[in-house]
Design a protein around this motif. Sequence first.
Motif, PDB file in Angstrom:
ATOM      1  N   ASP A 101       0.950  -1.250  -0.010  1.00 32.57           N
ATOM      2  CA  ASP A 101      -0.064  -0.123   0.062  1.00 32.57           C
ATOM      3  C   ASP A 101       0.872   1.279   0.032  1.00 32.57           C
ATOM      4  O   ASP A 101       1.873   1.413   0.805  1.00 32.57           O
ATOM      5  CB  ASP A 101      -0.837   0.048   1.214  1.00 32.57           C
ATOM      6  N   THR A 102       0.388   2.211  -0.995  1.00 35.90           N
ATOM      7  CA  THR A 102       1.205   3.496  -0.825  1.00 35.90           C
ATOM      8  C   THR A 102       0.230   4.510  -1.424  1.00 35.90           C
ATOM      9  O   THR A 102      -0.779   4.261  -2.300  1.00 35.90           O
ATOM     10  CB  THR A 102       2.554   3.343  -1.863  1.00 35.90           C
ATOM     11  N   GLU A 103       0.378   5.714  -1.137  1.00 34.35           N
ATOM     12  CA  GLU A 103      -0.200   7.040  -1.831  1.00 34.35           C
ATOM     13  C   GLU A 103      -0.245   7.176  -3.287  1.00 34.35           C
ATOM     14  O   GLU A 103      -1.169   6.963  -4.118  1.00 34.35           O
ATOM     15  CB  GLU A 103      -0.194   7.956  -0.964  1.00 34.35           C
ATOM     16  N   ILE A 104       1.226   6.809  -3.818  1.00 35.78           N
ATOM     17  CA  ILE A 104       1.311   7.084  -4.964  1.00 35.78           C
ATOM     18  C   ILE A 104       2.448   6.115  -5.594  1.00 35.78           C
ATOM     19  O   ILE A 104       3.386   5.934  -4.940  1.00 35.78           O
ATOM     20  CB  ILE A 104       1.964   8.531  -5.550  1.00 35.78           C
ATOM     21  N   ALA A 105       1.990   5.419  -6.653  1.00 34.88           N
ATOM     22  CA  ALA A 105       2.959   4.466  -7.217  1.00 34.88           C
ATOM     23  C   ALA A 105       3.081   4.668  -8.551  1.00 34.88           C
ATOM     24  O   ALA A 105       2.100   5.088  -9.307  1.00 34.88           O
ATOM     25  CB  ALA A 105       2.276   3.106  -7.021  1.00 34.88           C
ATOM     26  N   TYR A 106       4.350   4.714  -9.199  1.00 34.66           N
ATOM     27  CA  TYR A 106       4.529   5.190 -10.588  1.00 34.66           C
ATOM     28  C   TYR A 106       4.321   3.732 -11.196  1.00 34.66           C
ATOM     29  O   TYR A 106       5.249   3.013 -11.164  1.00 34.66           O
ATOM     30  CB  TYR A 106       5.768   5.975 -10.778  1.00 34.66           C
TER      31      TYR A 106
END
Length: 82
Positions: A7-12
């Motif tokens: 889980d993470t707020e932003i993943a590229y």
Amino acid sequence: MYWGVKDTEIAYIIVFDIYHNTVLQHEWKVKNNAINIPIADFEKRVYTLTIKSQVQRVAAKFYKQWCLIQTKSAAKYIDWII
């Protein structure tokens, strides 16, 4: 398929074809250790997937194929990730 994403707020997310051309590049939030990547318009071939975030970096190859299945109502095309 399990990619091992956290889980993470932003993943590229970047998807390359076999010639290393960028097919898809986007930013998504990873929630519940899962992510949905729209591959319906991809051609049938091998791709490389890279997911980068502050907490991890995941790289994997996948093969996009399709098959025709027959149902009671109509024939449907299904996309698969292997």
